[in-house]
Write a protein that holds these residues in place. Sequence first.
Motif, PDB file in Angstrom:
ATOM      1  N   MET A   1       0.848  -1.189   0.000  1.00 53.63           N
ATOM      2  CA  MET A   1       0.000   0.000   0.000  1.00 53.63           C
ATOM      3  C   MET A   1       0.886   1.242   0.000  1.00 53.63           C
ATOM      4  N   ARG A   2       0.619   2.157  -0.926  1.00 51.17           N
ATOM      5  CA  ARG A   2       1.429   3.364  -1.087  1.00 51.17           C
ATOM      6  C   ARG A   2       1.399   4.240   0.171  1.00 51.17           C
ATOM      7  N   ASN A   3       0.240   4.382   0.792  1.00 53.35           N
ATOM      8  CA  ASN A   3       0.099   5.222   1.981  1.00 53.35           C
ATOM      9  C   ASN A   3       1.001   4.766   3.114  1.00 53.35           C
ATOM     10  N   ALA A   4       1.221   3.461   3.228  1.00 55.21           N
ATOM     11  CA  ALA A   4       1.992   2.914   4.345  1.00 55.21           C
ATOM     12  C   ALA A   4       3.428   3.402   4.317  1.00 55.21           C
ATOM     13  N   LYS A   5       3.942   3.791   3.152  1.00 56.39           N
ATOM     14  CA  LYS A   5       5.333   4.237   3.041  1.00 56.39           C
ATOM     15  C   LYS A   5       5.510   5.713   3.379  1.00 56.39           C
ATOM     16  N   ALA A   6       4.444   6.470   3.379  1.00 58.68           N
ATOM     17  CA  ALA A   6       4.518   7.908   3.643  1.00 58.68           C
ATOM     18  C   ALA A   6       4.847   8.169   5.104  1.00 58.68           C
ATOM     19  N   LYS A   7       5.666   9.191   5.325  1.00 58.15           N
ATOM     20  CA  LYS A   7       5.983   9.635   6.684  1.00 58.15           C
ATOM     21  C   LYS A   7       5.373  11.013   6.863  1.00 58.15           C
ATOM     22  N   ILE A   8       4.463  11.126   7.815  1.00 57.98           N
ATOM     23  CA  ILE A   8       3.729  12.374   8.015  1.00 57.98           C
ATOM     24  C   ILE A   8       4.064  12.949   9.383  1.00 57.98           C
ATOM     25  N   LEU A   9       4.358  14.238   9.427  1.00 55.24           N
ATOM     26  CA  LEU A   9       4.552  14.951  10.686  1.00 55.24           C
ATOM     27  C   LEU A   9       3.386  15.914  10.862  1.00 55.24           C
ATOM     28  N   ILE A  10       2.618  15.715  11.936  1.00 52.78           N
ATOM     29  CA  ILE A  10       1.504  16.601  12.284  1.00 52.78           C
ATOM     30  C   ILE A  10       1.987  17.521  13.401  1.00 52.78           C
ATOM     31  N   VAL A  11       1.869  18.828  13.177  1.00 54.84           N
ATOM     32  CA  VAL A  11       2.313  19.812  14.161  1.00 54.84           C
ATOM     33  C   VAL A  11       1.105  20.650  14.572  1.00 54.84           C
ATOM     34  N   ASP A  12       0.681  20.470  15.823  1.00 56.27           N
ATOM     35  CA  ASP A  12      -0.485  21.196  16.336  1.00 56.27           C
ATOM     36  C   ASP A  12      -0.408  21.170  17.856  1.00 56.27           C
ATOM     37  N   ASP A  13      -0.702  22.289  18.496  1.00 56.64           N
ATOM     38  CA  ASP A  13      -0.624  22.348  19.956  1.00 56.64           C
ATOM     39  C   ASP A  13      -1.831  21.718  20.638  1.00 56.64           C
ATOM     40  N   GLN A  14      -2.864  21.364  19.890  1.00 59.08           N
ATOM     41  CA  GLN A  14      -4.068  20.764  20.472  1.00 59.08           C
ATOM     42  C   GLN A  14      -4.026  19.242  20.307  1.00 59.08           C
ATOM     43  N   ALA A  15      -3.765  18.547  21.414  1.00 60.13           N
ATOM     44  CA  ALA A  15      -3.652  17.081  21.386  1.00 60.13           C
ATOM     45  C   ALA A  15      -4.895  16.399  20.809  1.00 60.13           C
ATOM     46  N   PRO A  16      -6.106  16.815  21.171  1.00 61.48           N
ATOM     47  CA  PRO A  16      -7.282  16.145  20.593  1.00 61.48           C
ATOM     48  C   PRO A  16      -7.339  16.274  19.066  1.00 61.48           C
ATOM     49  N   PHE A  17      -6.917  17.413  18.546  1.00 55.72           N
ATOM     50  CA  PHE A  17      -6.932  17.609  17.100  1.00 55.72           C
ATOM     51  C   PHE A  17      -5.896  16.705  16.433  1.00 55.72           C
ATOM     52  N   ARG A  18      -4.714  16.587  17.042  1.00 56.31           N
ATOM     53  CA  ARG A  18      -3.689  15.664  16.508  1.00 56.31           C
ATOM     54  C   ARG A  18      -4.214  14.234  16.527  1.00 56.31           C
ATOM     55  N   GLN A  19      -4.901  13.870  17.601  1.00 59.33           N
ATOM     56  CA  GLN A  19      -5.417  12.505  17.724  1.00 59.33           C
ATOM     57  C   GLN A  19      -6.441  12.202  16.631  1.00 59.33           C
ATOM     58  N   VAL A  20      -7.335  13.133  16.361  1.00 60.29           N
ATOM     59  CA  VAL A  20      -8.341  12.932  15.309  1.00 60.29           C
ATOM     60  C   VAL A  20      -7.644  12.739  13.959  1.00 60.29           C
ATOM     61  N   GLN A  21      -6.647  13.578  13.679  1.00 58.25           N
ATOM     62  CA  GLN A  21      -5.916  13.450  12.414  1.00 58.25           C
ATOM     63  C   GLN A  21      -5.193  12.108  12.340  1.00 58.25           C
ATOM     64  N   ARG A  22      -4.492  11.759  13.401  1.00 63.53           N
ATOM     65  CA  ARG A  22      -3.725  10.507  13.433  1.00 63.53           C
ATOM     66  C   ARG A  22      -4.648   9.302  13.230  1.00 63.53           C
ATOM     67  N   THR A  23      -5.746   9.262  13.964  1.00 63.85           N
ATOM     68  CA  THR A  23      -6.689   8.145  13.870  1.00 63.85           C
ATOM     69  C   THR A  23      -7.286   8.054  12.465  1.00 63.85           C
ATOM     70  N   GLY A  24      -7.711   9.175  11.936  1.00 66.33           N
ATOM     71  CA  GLY A  24      -8.304   9.188  10.605  1.00 66.33           C
ATOM     72  C   GLY A  24      -7.327   8.788   9.516  1.00 66.33           C
ATOM     73  N   LEU A  25      -6.106   9.309   9.597  1.00 65.23           N
ATOM     74  CA  LEU A  25      -5.108   8.972   8.584  1.00 65.23           C
ATOM     75  C   LEU A  25      -4.681   7.512   8.677  1.00 65.23           C
ATOM     76  N   ARG A  26      -4.564   6.990   9.892  1.00 65.62           N
ATOM     77  CA  ARG A  26      -4.232   5.561  10.036  1.00 65.62           C
ATOM     78  C   ARG A  26      -5.325   4.686   9.439  1.00 65.62           C
ATOM     79  N   ALA A  27      -6.577   5.079   9.620  1.00 62.34           N
ATOM     80  CA  ALA A  27      -7.686   4.316   9.041  1.00 62.34           C
ATOM     81  C   ALA A  27      -7.613   4.312   7.510  1.00 62.34           C
ATOM     82  N   LEU A  28      -6.980   5.325   6.944  1.00 63.80           N
ATOM     83  CA  LEU A  28      -6.822   5.416   5.487  1.00 63.80           C
ATOM     84  C   LEU A  28      -5.515   4.782   5.003  1.00 63.80           C
ATOM     85  N   GLY A  29      -4.775   4.162   5.922  1.00 65.44           N
ATOM     86  CA  GLY A  29      -3.568   3.444   5.527  1.00 65.44           C
ATOM     87  C   GLY A  29      -2.258   4.156   5.757  1.00 65.44           C
ATOM     88  N   TYR A  30      -2.288   5.369   6.288  1.00 59.64           N
ATOM     89  CA  TYR A  30      -1.044   6.080   6.625  1.00 59.64           C
ATOM     90  C   TYR A  30      -0.586   5.583   7.992  1.00 59.64           C
TER      91      TYR A  30
END
Length: 145
Positions: A1-30
Amino acid sequence: MRNAKAKILIVDDQAPFRQVQRTGLRALGYLDIREAEDGLEALEMLSRTRPSVVVLDSLMPRLDGLGVLRAIRADPELVKLPVIMMSAMSDARYVGACTSLGIVGFLIKPFTIEALASRIAWCLQDNRSRNKPSPGDVVGRAKVA
């Protein structure tokens, strides 16, 4: 899967917002998602690792998104790193300032995971494709949603 090779850095001071992004992107294969809670932590991480793309919040303590973006563009090793800016501030001057510093996308908060994933996928395309305007709204080379 192409997404699995991507390295993403999320920079945000709001932990809940980072968590939503992380969870959603992982569900999409990142799978390789790193997080920083402010600009200084992000720059420290960038000195050790090279993500495929940075998703950068505008308003943070210690060093804001524009400060991080300026530092990235001033570093010869990071200058071409794709950066997607995210902010609740959407006035034309601010978006223009970000665009002039070479962002590849601008997401207006709140946004959907699908919108974020679309911009990330666009960033991960080869350089020939990335130099062409992206589908959707375009400000300069930056895709705005």
